[in-house]
Design an enzyme around this catalytic site. Structure first.
Site, PDB file in Angstrom:
ATOM      1  N   SER A 560       0.930  -1.141  -0.198  1.00 25.58           N
ATOM      2  CA  SER A 560       0.811   0.185   0.414  1.00 25.58           C
ATOM      3  C   SER A 560       0.640   1.111  -0.451  1.00 25.58           C
ATOM      4  O   SER A 560       1.793   0.967  -0.920  1.00 25.58           O
ATOM      5  CB  SER A 560      -1.238  -0.281   1.130  1.00 25.58           C
ATOM      6  OG  SER A 560      -2.210   1.032   1.141  1.00 25.58           O
ATOM      7  N   HIS A 675      -7.767  -5.386  -1.290  1.00 26.45           N
ATOM      8  CA  HIS A 675      -6.698  -4.686  -1.131  1.00 26.45           C
ATOM      9  C   HIS A 675      -5.577  -4.758  -0.209  1.00 26.45           C
ATOM     10  O   HIS A 675      -4.547  -4.903  -0.143  1.00 26.45           O
ATOM     11  CB  HIS A 675      -7.296  -3.224  -0.378  1.00 26.45           C
ATOM     12  CG  HIS A 675      -5.884  -2.050  -0.317  1.00 26.45           C
ATOM     13  ND1 HIS A 675      -5.007  -2.471  -0.794  1.00 26.45           N
ATOM     14  CD2 HIS A 675      -5.311  -1.171   1.359  1.00 26.45           C
ATOM     15  CE1 HIS A 675      -4.173  -1.468  -0.597  1.00 26.45           C
ATOM     16  NE2 HIS A 675      -3.755  -1.081   0.731  1.00 26.45           N
TER      17      HIS A 675
END
Length: 702
Positions: A560, A675
């Site tokens: 991320s 994610h």
């Protein structure tokens, strides 16, 4: 050690498709077409090459088997949720790869072999409905705690479906709330009404989602009514970087209130109180969060200095103000419950019926206090727990003073402790068995000196008899953003697949994170961000100077925002690493505002609409700064198609540019998992095993 993705961006709201207007110098903008046929054909071809490179390695089968066994072990600690006088738990194992939601009694939970009652089987539900439902939590109606709105995601996206569930009968409620998929947040006003922020579609004012894909219109919806009958309560603005969300606070004294957060920027919000006469803006700091309520006192955590009523609350503190003062509009005179020193930060806050449990990081080591309101102020008691560990609040409830605390360290398997906040003497009730052989392993904490002279702490886990000759294969991770702290934890798979082989692991506590509070984070905001990348490189150089490893034996990974960190380090210091794993990353910092939820992170990264910030982003953007002819380490870039937060577009374009320049790389895009890459336990084990094969190939040799 860290989980597969070292940390996640702080919000999980929505993401519209990216803009498709192609800049003249960006030949790979077509890969931003999220699920377009051309892009997915490219992904399929790239995946085949990477699967062949890693899954055909003779080490892969063993790594996968060990990772899956650890992830699905039935003797893991079933982490508790205190609801409705029961202990609930969401559980995955080999028999339930997507998971079951189940409960037992508190007394039975304390036994070695609790008897669980399953209330929801996601594998069975998915099969029946032709979906791949991923658990995203539940919003419980208080004070009865009988009804819940379940957050279910198809494939792991942040977008969820909301479905009403009866905890007493273990069934979905017939004719109950059943809200279609959207990026949405909800709070129970009462048994028959909810506050909900979601995509309402276009109305007379335009759309109802911000550019970054977050809802900014909150409405009330009554049981049995269609979405079209919902009544608007508050409207933010389409220009807000984040969105507007409801939040319900209650306490053990019977107080209850509804609030709204309007995220004007990522770190700056306006807080509103919902009343019978409408919505009222509250005089609270823009960088603050409501953290609960005890005895009518609303708990507020600040990330900036707050002066009110003659009281100055330091940045990074926990304070309390009366709910009655918020309701009446009286001047607020906050009481300071905790103010950190320069090496402390708040990790977690939980309200019980009569007390507040506060977990803090003290020089990246966990501490817990119990805070109790009294007539003359607040009393603080330090809780005795193991030292040199990360301590988190596993569960607490305002229906009683019972709570559970989780304790873990790099080499110490997670333990669970039960505590009565009224008499805070925790007792260990659960212990996870060791998943790897830690004999002969030690943990050291050192400090590196960054380019501005600041001391940057880091942990290294290594063999006690390791030769200081730079020959030890070592992997390092960090995050460096969004005030997210990175603290010691027990990562069984890393221990089994990496440390047991005589290798080392490093966790770097670089700036941008929250290890030492807001100032540590703010030191690397926007155009000051280069110092974060300098910190990371300084830690590596300190390790090499101590001969704990060497560039040829050194690998790094991050996810991320940590994936952006990896991309920058790949470009700026290709000579320091022989392996770089870039997970679910941001990499195109020129166009990040137009991809997925990127526009919401301008508060952290800056914007190309501001000339000075654009110039800095152009300087550090990994995608823009790959150069032909440079000898880079071969990176492994992985992402997921279902990631609707950062999006797979960054990773695709980065790999495509490497290929265009004739530079070696590995790229893999899993088609599920969102994610966090956790659609089911098999996916997590597969991603872990592939990553470890890559590091073994790069750092240990073929």
């Amino acid at each position: 050690m860290m989980s597969l993705v070292s940390a996640a961006l702080l919000t999980g709201a929505g993401a519209p498709p990216s803009s498709t207007a192609a800049p003249a110098d960006d030949p790979f903008v077509w890969l931003e077409d999220w699920t377009g046929p051309r892009a997915m054909q490219w992904v399929e071809a790239e995946n085949k090459a990477t699967v062949d490179a890693f899954q055909k390695d003779p080490r892969y089968a063993g790594y996968y088997k060990e990772a899956l066994a650890i992830a699905s072990a039935k003797d893991r600690i079933a982490m508790p949720m205190l609801i409705h006088g029961r202990v609930y738990n969401f559980w995955r194992d080999a028999d339930h790869p997507q998971g079951i939601w189940r409960y037992t009694s508190p007394a039975d939970y304390a036994s070695d072999m609790p008897h669980w009652t399953t209330v929801l089987d996601l594998d069975a539900l998915s099969k029946a409905e032709g979906k791949k439902w991923v658990w995203k939590g539940a919003t419980i109606l208080d004070p009865e705690e009988r009804l819940a709105l379940l957050n279910l995601s198809d494939g792991g996206e942040d977008a969820v479906t909301l479905r009403e569930f009866d905890l007493q009968t273990g069934q979905f409620v017939k004719g109950g709330f059943d809200i279609p998929t959207s990026k949405q947040n909800v709070g129970w006003l009462n048994k028959d009404s909810i506050l909900i922020a979601r995509d309402w579609g276009a109305d007379q004012h335009g759309g109802t989602m911000t550019k970054s894909g977050y809802p900014f219109v909150v409405k009330t919806l009554r049981r049995g009514e269609p979405l079209s009958a919902a009544i608007e309560v508050y409207r933010g603005a389409a220009s807000d970087q984040v969105g507007t969300y409801p939040m319900i606070l209650s306490d053990g004294s019977g107080n209850r209130a509804a609030f709204l957060y309007r995220g004007v920027t990522f770190f700056g919000n306006e807080t509103y109180l919902v009343t019978d006469k409408g919505v009222k803006k509250l005089p609270l700091p823009t960088k603050s969060q409501l953290q609960g309520m005890v005895a009518g006192q609303v708990l507020i955590q600040t990330s900036e200095i707050w002066t009110s009523g003659g009281v100055t609350v330091p940045s990074g503190s926990l304070a309390a103000v009366p709910l009655a003062a918020l309701q009446s509009g009286a001047e607020l005179k906050p009481q300071i419950l905790f103010a950190p020193n320069a090496r402390q930060s708040i990790d977690g806050v939980a309200a019980t019926k009569n007390h507040v449990i506060l977990s803090i990081n003290d020089n990246v080591r966990g501490r817990v206090q119990v805070l109790t309101p009294q007539a003359t102020g607040w009393m603080s008691r330090l809780v005795a727990l193991p030292d040199n560990a990360t301590i988190s609040i596993a569960s607490a409830s305002d229906k009683g003073d019972q709570a559970y605390l989780a304790v873990a360290g790099f080499l110490a398997p997670t333990t669970l402790w039960a505590m009565d906040a009224a008499d805070p003497k925790p007792v260990q009730v659960k212990a996870m068995p060791a998943r790897f052989d830690a004999a002969g392993l030690v943990v050291d904490q050192f400090e590196a000196t960054s380019t501005d002279g600041t001391k940057i702490p880091y942990f290294i886990v290594h063999r006690k008899d390791m030769k200081p000759d730079g020959s030890t294969p070592t992997i390092m991770t960090a995050y460096g953003g969004f005030e997210v702290p990175m603290t010691p934890s027990y990562a069984a798979i890393t221990g089994k697949l990496w440390l047991e082989r005589g290798n080392s692991f490093v966790l770097a506590n670089i700036r941008g994170g929250g290890e030492f509070g807001p100032a540590w984070h703010e030191a690397g905001l926007k155009t000051k961000r280069q110092i974060i990348y300098d910190d990371f490189a300084a830690v590596a150089q300190d390790i090499f100077a101590r001969k704990l490893s060497s560039p040829q034996k050194f690998g790094i990974y991050g996810g991320s925002n940590g994936g952006l960190l990896m991309g920058v380090e790949f470009n700026q210091h290709p000579d320091l690493w022989n392996g770089v794993v870039i997970q679910v990353p941001l990499l195109d910092m020129i166009r990040y505002e137009q991809i997925a939820a990127g526009a919401s992170w301008v508060d952290e990264y800056g914007s190309v609409s501001v000339p000075a910030e654009k110039a800095f982003l152009e300087k550090i953007s990994p995608y823009a700064n790959i150069r032909k002819g440079v000898k880079y380490p071969t990176p492994y870039i992985w992402t997921t198609t279902k990631d609707d937060r950062v999006g797979p577009q960054h990773a695709r374009k980065f790999a495509a540019r490497l290929k265009d320049y004739g530079l070696p790389y590995h790229f893999y895009e899993d088609t599920a998992g969102g994610h966090s890459g956790d659609a089911d336990i098999e996916q997590g084990a597969r991603l872990q095993a592939m990553q470890m094969v890559y590091f073994s190939q790069r750092l240990e040799g073929q």
